[in-house]
Scaffold this motif. Structure first.
Motif, PDB file in Angstrom:
ATOM      1  N   THR A  82      36.605   2.154  36.991  1.00  0.00           N
ATOM      2  CA  THR A  82      36.217   0.740  37.074  1.00  0.00           C
ATOM      3  C   THR A  82      36.877   0.029  38.264  1.00  0.00           C
ATOM      4  OG1 THR A  82      38.011   0.116  35.552  1.00  0.00           O
ATOM      5  CG2 THR A  82      35.866   0.587  34.573  1.00  0.00           C
ATOM      6  N   TRP A 139      38.270  -3.662  40.384  1.00  0.00           N
ATOM      7  CA  TRP A 139      39.267  -4.692  40.098  1.00  0.00           C
ATOM      8  C   TRP A 139      38.655  -6.070  39.890  1.00  0.00           C
ATOM      9  CZ3 TRP A 139      38.181  -8.131  43.809  1.00  0.00           C
ATOM     10  CH2 TRP A 139      37.665  -7.646  45.018  1.00  0.00           C
ATOM     11  N   ARG A 159      32.050  -3.039  29.328  1.00  0.00           N
ATOM     12  CA  ARG A 159      30.621  -2.748  29.498  1.00  0.00           C
ATOM     13  C   ARG A 159      30.348  -1.246  29.451  1.00  0.00           C
ATOM     14  NH1 ARG A 159      27.835  -6.042  34.347  1.00  0.00           N
ATOM     15  NH2 ARG A 159      28.316  -4.182  35.556  1.00  0.00           N
ATOM     16  N   LYS A 180      39.787   5.202  33.943  1.00  0.00           N
ATOM     17  CA  LYS A 180      40.699   5.008  35.065  1.00  0.00           C
ATOM     18  C   LYS A 180      40.428   3.629  35.659  1.00  0.00           C
ATOM     19  CE  LYS A 180      40.574   5.141  39.301  1.00  0.00           C
ATOM     20  NZ  LYS A 180      41.474   3.991  39.534  1.00  0.00           N
ATOM     21  N   THR A 215      31.762   2.041  38.299  1.00  0.00           N
ATOM     22  CA  THR A 215      31.404   0.786  38.949  1.00  0.00           C
ATOM     23  C   THR A 215      32.327   0.621  40.137  1.00  0.00           C
ATOM     24  OG1 THR A 215      30.632  -0.257  36.911  1.00  0.00           O
ATOM     25  CG2 THR A 215      31.235  -1.721  38.710  1.00  0.00           C
ATOM     26  N   GLY A 216      31.719   0.400  41.288  1.00  0.00           N
ATOM     27  CA  GLY A 216      32.513   0.241  42.501  1.00  0.00           C
ATOM     28  C   GLY A 216      31.611   0.282  43.719  1.00  0.00           C
ATOM     29  N   SER A 217      32.188   0.659  44.841  1.00  0.00           N
ATOM     30  CA  SER A 217      31.439   0.614  46.096  1.00  0.00           C
ATOM     31  C   SER A 217      30.441   1.763  46.186  1.00  0.00           C
ATOM     32  CB  SER A 217      32.419   0.688  47.262  1.00  0.00           C
ATOM     33  OG  SER A 217      33.120   1.910  47.201  1.00  0.00           O
ATOM     34  N   LEU A 225      26.790   0.165  41.693  1.00  0.00           N
ATOM     35  CA  LEU A 225      27.393   0.201  43.031  1.00  0.00           C
ATOM     36  C   LEU A 225      27.299  -1.149  43.745  1.00  0.00           C
ATOM     37  CD1 LEU A 225      26.063   3.773  43.928  1.00  0.00           C
ATOM     38  CD2 LEU A 225      28.178   3.123  42.772  1.00  0.00           C
ATOM     39  N   CYS A 265      29.645  -8.133  42.575  1.00  0.00           N
ATOM     40  CA  CYS A 265      28.576  -7.307  43.138  1.00  0.00           C
ATOM     41  C   CYS A 265      27.248  -8.048  43.109  1.00  0.00           C
ATOM     42  CB  CYS A 265      28.466  -6.005  42.358  1.00  0.00           C
ATOM     43  SG  CYS A 265      28.343  -6.314  40.596  1.00  0.00           S
ATOM     44  N   GLU A 306      28.228  -6.268  52.502  1.00  0.00           N
ATOM     45  CA  GLU A 306      28.723  -7.107  51.409  1.00  0.00           C
ATOM     46  C   GLU A 306      30.011  -7.802  51.861  1.00  0.00           C
ATOM     47  OE1 GLU A 306      29.698  -4.541  48.137  1.00  0.00           O
ATOM     48  OE2 GLU A 306      29.021  -6.004  46.664  1.00  0.00           O
TER      49      GLU A 306
HETATM   50  P1  NAD Z   1      35.961   1.004  45.130  1.00  0.00           P
HETATM   51  O1  NAD Z   1      34.739   1.809  45.178  1.00  0.00           O
HETATM   52  O2  NAD Z   1      36.891   1.055  46.273  1.00  0.00           O
HETATM   53  O3  NAD Z   1      36.822   1.371  43.847  1.00  0.00           O
HETATM   54  C1  NAD Z   1      36.274   1.369  42.554  1.00  0.00           C
HETATM   55  C2  NAD Z   1      37.087   2.297  41.683  1.00  0.00           C
HETATM   56  O4  NAD Z   1      36.948   3.630  42.165  1.00  0.00           O
HETATM   57  C3  NAD Z   1      38.584   2.012  41.650  1.00  0.00           C
HETATM   58  O5  NAD Z   1      39.051   2.254  40.343  1.00  0.00           O
HETATM   59  C4  NAD Z   1      39.136   3.045  42.613  1.00  0.00           C
HETATM   60  O6  NAD Z   1      40.472   3.382  42.340  1.00  0.00           O
HETATM   61  C5  NAD Z   1      38.230   4.215  42.328  1.00  0.00           C
HETATM   62  N1  NAD Z   1      38.127   5.216  43.391  1.00  0.00           N
HETATM   63  C6  NAD Z   1      38.087   5.019  44.726  1.00  0.00           C
HETATM   64  N2  NAD Z   1      37.951   6.199  45.367  1.00  0.00           N
HETATM   65  C7  NAD Z   1      37.888   7.161  44.406  1.00  0.00           C
HETATM   66  C8  NAD Z   1      37.742   8.577  44.436  1.00  0.00           C
HETATM   67  N3  NAD Z   1      37.612   9.243  45.577  1.00  0.00           N
HETATM   68  N4  NAD Z   1      37.709   9.246  43.260  1.00  0.00           N
HETATM   69  C9  NAD Z   1      37.820   8.582  42.089  1.00  0.00           C
HETATM   70  N5  NAD Z   1      37.958   7.238  42.001  1.00  0.00           N
HETATM   71  C10 NAD Z   1      37.991   6.545  43.147  1.00  0.00           C
HETATM   72  O7  NAD Z   1      35.462  -0.480  44.859  1.00  0.00           O
HETATM   73  P2  NAD Z   1      36.326  -1.782  44.628  1.00  0.00           P
HETATM   74  O8  NAD Z   1      36.802  -2.258  45.960  1.00  0.00           O
HETATM   75  O9  NAD Z   1      37.309  -1.612  43.542  1.00  0.00           O
HETATM   76  O10 NAD Z   1      35.195  -2.767  44.059  1.00  0.00           O
HETATM   77  C11 NAD Z   1      34.337  -3.444  44.891  1.00  0.00           C
HETATM   78  C12 NAD Z   1      32.974  -2.771  44.915  1.00  0.00           C
HETATM   79  O11 NAD Z   1      32.477  -2.605  43.601  1.00  0.00           O
HETATM   80  C13 NAD Z   1      31.948  -3.624  45.604  1.00  0.00           C
HETATM   81  O12 NAD Z   1      31.164  -2.844  46.460  1.00  0.00           O
HETATM   82  C14 NAD Z   1      31.098  -4.170  44.474  1.00  0.00           C
HETATM   83  O13 NAD Z   1      29.797  -4.510  44.844  1.00  0.00           O
HETATM   84  C15 NAD Z   1      31.151  -3.061  43.520  1.00  0.00           C
HETATM   85  N6  NAD Z   1      30.861  -3.548  42.170  1.00  0.00           N
HETATM   86  C16 NAD Z   1      29.679  -3.213  41.612  1.00  0.00           C
HETATM   87  C17 NAD Z   1      29.356  -3.676  40.361  1.00  0.00           C
HETATM   88  C18 NAD Z   1      28.047  -3.311  39.735  1.00  0.00           C
HETATM   89  O14 NAD Z   1      27.922  -3.463  38.526  1.00  0.00           O
HETATM   90  N7  NAD Z   1      27.069  -2.826  40.469  1.00  0.00           N
HETATM   91  C19 NAD Z   1      30.261  -4.470  39.659  1.00  0.00           C
HETATM   92  C20 NAD Z   1      31.478  -4.792  40.249  1.00  0.00           C
HETATM   93  C21 NAD Z   1      31.760  -4.301  41.517  1.00  0.00           C
END
Ligand code: NAD
Length: 482
Positions: free
Chosen positions: A154, A156, A165, A180, A233-235, A257, A290, A387
């Motif tokens: 997830t 931050w 969720r 994690k 959920t993340g980038s 994403l 996001c 973004e």
């Molecule tokens: P991020 O992708 O850098 O990190 C997300 C998570 O992934 C963190 O817990 C991080 O520690 C982990 N992570 C990073 N590299 C990893 C790897 N190689 N292996 C395993 N885990 C890894 O994103 P962020 O900066 O924390 O969040 C911002 C991004 O999340 C934005 O792009 C945003 O649009 C997206 N986001 C999407 C939604 C959605 O529902 N679509 C919701 C919230 C945020």
């Protein structure tokens, strides 16, 4: 702040594995982005802890799947009640580790908690079907079964809601889960672990592993045959890496994403309503969402009026540490994030965009950036494609409906989109033409526990919440009968 110190002193900071707090050899610091100061240290999980948590999840899986759905539902419901009972603690904690204003943190407690209640209700409504083959040659029985042990990763920006969720539908479906959380905001999730223990969740069903080295912890889990699913959920960049890793064992995946949400204002829009919607779509979570409106496409006939009104509203916002009364805009999550925002603003202004308000870092402690409006943003500005994840509204013009749709769709992302128009036919026509998983019509916020959340194109795979959310944690089994 005495309240914060008292809360931090009683918080769990160990790993949560197999129903126990586990201390580790190493810890890592969690910072307050409003001050840059360390809030506390938390346990730092390694690959060994990942293996232990997965073993606990695998061991608990059969028993949890066999637990009556009513019992699973009641545990989720109790967890919701406990989150509500501790809402002040959850809200303060999110403001401390993530920075959002306290009022918004309370909003997230309500929203994030709601997934626990919603999926408590969904847990008892997993259906199958029984039909006859059209050939007359047999009967068809279709049933749903839990996918099995799942890894959730997830971000931050919504420390509670991005966890619940995933956790709530997984537990409702009968799956066990290892979470994690983001290294920036692990405290909220650790407190949620305690809530689940108090709610009576059996040991091993849920583990929570903060770590400063994400890949070192999770990489080996992708090749562990006990893992059946990854939900992230993340980038988009990290999502692609995890998809590639998931391919090696054909894991089930859910990917929420990145976004690049367009906010399209047509010539017939109610401009006051559009500005209200723009403030919500842009400024919730300081723009670190996001679903945040990333670019404002405004019909040239109303562009000047919209730009002036939005600039006035943005200028009036109060910036400061989120726990203080009246603050509407907290700090960004980190200096790095603030640098990214500043760089995208600089790129746009170098190429000819005009700053009508804001445009600078706020001097002093913490990672504050002024609410900013950029007018006349040229087509080649990076902020229209990337973004920004910050409090910056980039405005650009278009002429006529077709051009508005084309501009909105000119991105590899497809999470949320917003349109403002008073013409119902146009609203439906445009909503259908937009390449996004979610469209807000004359609304600046789309998230709803009862609606399917998710994106198309490079914004993701699968849906969370709604009646769809639990499906991500269920396999469909067909039993052929004579
Ligand atoms: P991020 O992708 O850098 O990190 C997300 C998570 O992934 C963190 O817990 C991080 O520690 C982990 N992570 C990073 N590299 C990893 C790897 N190689 N292996 C395993 N885990 C890894 O994103 P962020 O900066 O924390 O969040 C911002 C991004 O999340 C934005 O792009 C945003 O649009 C997206 N986001 C999407 C939604 C959605 O529902 N679509 C919701 C919230 C945020």
């Amino acid at each position: 702040m005495r309240e914060a110190a008292e809360l931090l002193a009683t918080l769990p900071t160990g790993l949560w594995i197999g129903g126990h707090q586990t201390a580790t050899e190493h810890t890592f610091p969690v910072y307050n982005p409003a001050t840059g100061q360390v809030l506390t240290e938390v346990a730092d999980a390694t690959a060994g802890h990942g293996a232990r948590a997965l073993a606990a999840a695998a061991e608990a899986q059969a028993g949890w799947a066999a637990t009556p759905s009513r019992t699973r539902a009641e545990i989720l419901r109790r967890a919701w009640e406990l989150v509500m009972a501790r809402r002040d603690d959850f809200a303060l904690l999110m403001t401390l580790e993530m920075g959002k204003p306290l009022a918004e943190s309370h909003g997230e407690v309500t929203y994030g908690g709601e997934f626990l209640r919603w999926f408590a209700e969904e847990a008892v409504r997993v259906h199958g079907r029984y039909t006859h083959s059209p050939s007359g040659g047999g009967r068809i029985l279709v049933t749903k079964q839990p996918v099995g042990p799942t890894l959730a990763i997830t971000p931050w920006n919504f420390p509670l809601a991005m966890g619940t969720r995933k956790i709530a539908p997984a537990l409702a479906a009968g799956c066990t889960m290892v979470v994690k959380p983001a290294a920036e905001t692990p405290l909220t999730m650790l407190l949620l672990g305690q809530v689940f223990a108090d709610a009576g969740l059996p040991p091993g069903v849920l583990s929570i592993l903060p770590t400063s080295r994400a890949a070192a912890l999770t990489d080996p889990m992708f090749t562990d045959e006990r893992l059946r699913k990854v939900t992230f959920t993340g980038s988009t960049a990290v999502g692609k890496t995890l998809l590639a890793q998931s391919a090696s064992r054909v894991l089930r995946v859910s990917m929420e994403l990145g976004g690049n949400a367009p906010f399209v204002v047509f010539a017939d829009a109610d401009i006051d309503a559009a500005v209200d919607g723009a403030m919500a779509a842009k400024m919730r979570n300081m723009g670190e969402a996001c679903t945040a409106a990333n670019r404002f496409h405004v019909d040239n006939s109303v562009r000047a009026e919209f730009t002036a009104a939005l600039s006035e509203r943005m200028r009036a916002l109060q910036i400061g540490p989120g726990h203080l009364d009246g603050v509407q805009v907290g700090p960004l999550i980190s200096e790095r994030q603030r640098d990214t925002v500043a760089e995208l603003v600089r790129d746009a202004t170098d190429k000819g965009a005009r700053v009508t308000t804001g445009g600078s870092r706020v001097a002093g402690d913490g990672y504050f950036y002024e609410p900013t409006v950029l007018a006349d943003v040229p087509a080649d500005a990076r902020i229209l494609r990337e973004e920004v994840f910050g409090p910056v509204a980039a405005i650009t013009g278009f002429d006529g409906e077709a051009a508005g749709i084309a501009a909105a769709n000119a991105t590899e992302y497809g999470l949320a989109a917003y349109i403002y128009t008073t013409d119902l036919d146009r609203a439906l026509r445009v909503a259908e033409a937009l390449e996004s998983g979610m469209v807000g019509v004359n609304r600046g916020i789309v998230s709803d526990v009862a609606a399917p959340f998710g994106g198309v194109k490079e914004s993701g795979l699968g849906r969370e919440a709604g009646t769809e959310g639990i499906e991500e944690y269920l396999e469909t089994k067909y039993i052929a009968l004579p």
